[in-house]
Design a protein around this motif. Structure first.
Motif, PDB file in Angstrom:
ATOM      1  N   MET A  34      53.708   4.440  18.207  1.00 16.16           N
ATOM      2  CA  MET A  34      55.041   4.894  17.818  1.00 16.16           C
ATOM      3  C   MET A  34      56.026   4.465  18.892  1.00 16.16           C
ATOM      4  SD  MET A  34      54.980   6.623  14.934  1.00 16.16           S
ATOM      5  CE  MET A  34      56.344   7.782  15.000  1.00 16.16           C
ATOM      6  N   GLY A  35      57.181   4.034  18.451  1.00 10.62           N
ATOM      7  CA  GLY A  35      58.185   3.588  19.402  1.00 10.62           C
ATOM      8  C   GLY A  35      59.569   4.128  19.061  1.00 10.62           C
ATOM      9  N   TRP A  36      60.429   4.074  20.073  1.00 10.04           N
ATOM     10  CA  TRP A  36      61.847   4.380  19.884  1.00 10.04           C
ATOM     11  C   TRP A  36      62.652   3.138  20.259  1.00 10.04           C
ATOM     12  CZ3 TRP A  36      63.996   8.712  17.811  1.00 10.04           C
ATOM     13  CH2 TRP A  36      63.199   9.863  17.719  1.00 10.04           C
ATOM     14  N   PHE A  37      63.588   2.813  19.411  1.00 13.99           N
ATOM     15  CA  PHE A  37      64.528   1.728  19.664  1.00 13.99           C
ATOM     16  C   PHE A  37      65.938   2.294  19.543  1.00 13.99           C
ATOM     17  CE2 PHE A  37      62.005  -2.227  19.607  1.00 13.99           C
ATOM     18  CZ  PHE A  37      60.780  -1.706  19.241  1.00 13.99           C
ATOM     19  N   ARG A  38      66.900   1.578  20.076  1.00 10.02           N
ATOM     20  CA  ARG A  38      68.288   2.003  19.938  1.00 10.02           C
ATOM     21  C   ARG A  38      69.167   0.791  19.689  1.00 10.02           C
ATOM     22  NH1 ARG A  38      69.395   3.935  26.223  1.00 10.02           N
ATOM     23  NH2 ARG A  38      69.462   1.841  27.171  1.00 10.02           N
ATOM     24  N   GLN A  39      70.286   1.052  19.031  1.00 15.32           N
ATOM     25  CA  GLN A  39      71.235  -0.009  18.736  1.00 15.32           C
ATOM     26  C   GLN A  39      72.648   0.510  18.899  1.00 15.32           C
ATOM     27  OE1 GLN A  39      70.766  -1.896  14.887  1.00 15.32           O
ATOM     28  NE2 GLN A  39      71.731  -3.768  15.644  1.00 15.32           N
ATOM     29  N   ALA A  40      73.356  -0.096  19.830  1.00  9.22           N
ATOM     30  CA  ALA A  40      74.755   0.229  20.052  1.00  9.22           C
ATOM     31  C   ALA A  40      75.627  -0.684  19.200  1.00  9.22           C
ATOM     32  CB  ALA A  40      75.097   0.069  21.527  1.00  9.22           C
ATOM     33  N   PRO A  41      76.856  -0.277  18.904  1.00  8.07           N
ATOM     34  CA  PRO A  41      77.738  -1.113  18.080  1.00  8.07           C
ATOM     35  C   PRO A  41      77.911  -2.502  18.667  1.00  8.07           C
ATOM     36  CG  PRO A  41      78.663   1.072  18.328  1.00  8.07           C
ATOM     37  CD  PRO A  41      77.473   1.009  19.237  1.00  8.07           C
ATOM     38  N   GLY A  42      77.726  -3.510  17.838  1.00 10.56           N
ATOM     39  CA  GLY A  42      77.902  -4.884  18.273  1.00 10.56           C
ATOM     40  C   GLY A  42      76.765  -5.452  19.094  1.00 10.56           C
ATOM     41  N   LYS A  43      75.691  -4.684  19.248  1.00 11.01           N
ATOM     42  CA  LYS A  43      74.561  -5.157  20.050  1.00 11.01           C
ATOM     43  C   LYS A  43      73.301  -5.199  19.207  1.00 11.01           C
ATOM     44  CE  LYS A  43      76.242  -3.621  24.558  1.00 11.01           C
ATOM     45  NZ  LYS A  43      75.893  -2.894  25.817  1.00 11.01           N
ATOM     46  N   GLU A  44      72.319  -5.942  19.714  1.00 12.15           N
ATOM     47  CA  GLU A  44      71.046  -6.024  19.019  1.00 12.15           C
ATOM     48  C   GLU A  44      70.234  -4.749  19.260  1.00 12.15           C
ATOM     49  OE1 GLU A  44      70.324 -10.873  19.079  1.00 12.15           O
ATOM     50  OE2 GLU A  44      68.947  -9.530  20.121  1.00 12.15           O
ATOM     51  N   ARG A  45      69.293  -4.533  18.366  1.00 14.81           N
ATOM     52  CA  ARG A  45      68.383  -3.409  18.533  1.00 14.81           C
ATOM     53  C   ARG A  45      67.576  -3.609  19.817  1.00 14.81           C
ATOM     54  NH1 ARG A  45      65.172  -1.676  13.304  1.00 14.81           N
ATOM     55  NH2 ARG A  45      67.148  -0.652  12.884  1.00 14.81           N
ATOM     56  N   GLU A  46      67.430  -2.540  20.585  1.00 13.15           N
ATOM     57  CA  GLU A  46      66.830  -2.616  21.917  1.00 13.15           C
ATOM     58  C   GLU A  46      65.647  -1.658  22.031  1.00 13.15           C
ATOM     59  OE1 GLU A  46      68.486  -1.898  26.496  1.00 13.15           O
ATOM     60  OE2 GLU A  46      69.327  -0.755  24.832  1.00 13.15           O
ATOM     61  N   PHE A  47      64.553  -2.144  22.615  1.00  8.83           N
ATOM     62  CA  PHE A  47      63.385  -1.314  22.855  1.00  8.83           C
ATOM     63  C   PHE A  47      63.705  -0.268  23.910  1.00  8.83           C
ATOM     64  CE2 PHE A  47      59.131   0.001  23.411  1.00  8.83           C
ATOM     65  CZ  PHE A  47      58.880   0.062  24.781  1.00  8.83           C
ATOM     66  N   VAL A  48      63.230   0.959  23.677  1.00  4.18           N
ATOM     67  CA  VAL A  48      63.430   2.045  24.628  1.00  4.18           C
ATOM     68  C   VAL A  48      62.102   2.506  25.222  1.00  4.18           C
ATOM     69  CG1 VAL A  48      64.304   4.391  24.946  1.00  4.18           C
ATOM     70  CG2 VAL A  48      65.488   2.823  23.395  1.00  4.18           C
ATOM     71  N   VAL A  49      61.184   2.897  24.354  1.00  7.82           N
ATOM     72  CA  VAL A  49      59.929   3.477  24.817  1.00  7.82           C
ATOM     73  C   VAL A  49      58.931   3.479  23.668  1.00  7.82           C
ATOM     74  CG1 VAL A  49      60.692   5.803  24.227  1.00  7.82           C
ATOM     75  CG2 VAL A  49      58.943   5.505  25.972  1.00  7.82           C
ATOM     76  N   ALA A  50      57.638   3.487  24.009  1.00  7.08           N
ATOM     77  CA  ALA A  50      56.600   3.553  22.981  1.00  7.08           C
ATOM     78  C   ALA A  50      55.386   4.288  23.528  1.00  7.08           C
ATOM     79  CB  ALA A  50      56.210   2.154  22.513  1.00  7.08           C
ATOM     80  N   ILE A  51      54.554   4.754  22.605  1.00  6.87           N
ATOM     81  CA  ILE A  51      53.335   5.468  22.989  1.00  6.87           C
ATOM     82  C   ILE A  51      52.218   5.116  22.017  1.00  6.87           C
ATOM     83  CG2 ILE A  51      53.967   7.531  21.646  1.00  6.87           C
ATOM     84  CD1 ILE A  51      52.667   9.197  23.939  1.00  6.87           C
ATOM     85  N   ASN A  52      51.043   4.811  22.576  1.00  9.71           N
ATOM     86  CA  ASN A  52      49.881   4.558  21.720  1.00  9.71           C
ATOM     87  C   ASN A  52      49.406   5.865  21.113  1.00  9.71           C
ATOM     88  OD1 ASN A  52      50.050   1.921  22.457  1.00  9.71           O
ATOM     89  ND2 ASN A  52      48.156   1.865  23.637  1.00  9.71           N
TER      90      ASN A  52
END
Length: 124
Positions: A34-52
Motif C-alpha cells: 500500500m502506498g500514499w502519493f500526493r499531487q499538488a496543482p500543476g505538478k505531477e503525482r509524487e510518491f510519499v510513502v509505502a508499506i509492504n
C-alpha cells in the motif's frame, strides 16, 4: 479489484499534524503493498510513502522522512499516514493506492487500484 477510501484530510497550520486513513475492501488478500502519493496543482503525482502488506517494510520519500509515519492494520484492512511538522509545501491531494503484483514502489505505475483522494492544505 481492491476498493480504497481515504479520510482525514483538512486544513492545518504549518507545524501542525494530520492523520490520514485508507480503508481497503474487496480482494484485500491480493494486496502486496500500500502506498500514499500526493499531487499538488500543476505538478505531477509524487510518491510519499509505502508499506509492504505482509512484512511491514516501509519506504519513504526523502522529503517526508522523519515527519511522516505509515502504519497498517491487517485485521482491519486499513493503512494510516501520520503527518507531523507539516509544511506549506505538503499541500496536495493525497491518494492511497494498492499494489497487487509487486510493482515499482515509488512509481504510480506500480499500483493497480486508487482511492479518490483527500485534500491536505497547510497554511503558513
Amino acid at each position: 479489484q481492491v476498493q480504497l477510501v481515504e479520510s482525514g484530510g483538512g486544513l492545518v497550520q504549518a507545524g501542525g499534524s494530520l492523520r490520514l486513513s485508507c480503508a481497503a475492501s474487496g480482494r484485500t488478500f491480493s494486496i502486496y503493498r500500500m502506498g500514499w502519493f500526493r499531487q499538488a496543482p500543476g505538478k505531477e503525482r509524487e510518491f510519499v510513502v509505502a508499506i509492504n502488506w505482509n512484512n511491514g517494510r516501509t519506504y519513504y520519500a526523502d522529503s517526508v522522512k522523519g515527519r511522516f509515519t505509515i502504519s497498517r492494520d491487517n485485521a482491519k484492512n486499513t493503512v494510516s499516514l501520520q503527518m507531523n511538522s507539516l509544511k506549506p509545501e505538503d499541500t496536495a491531494v493525497y491518494s492511497c493506492a494498492a499494489d497487487v503484483h509487486g510493482g515499482l514502489v515509488s512509481s504510480p505505475s506500480g499500483y493497480d487500484n486508487w482511492g479518490q483522494g483527500t485534500q491536505v492544505t497547510v497554511s503558513s
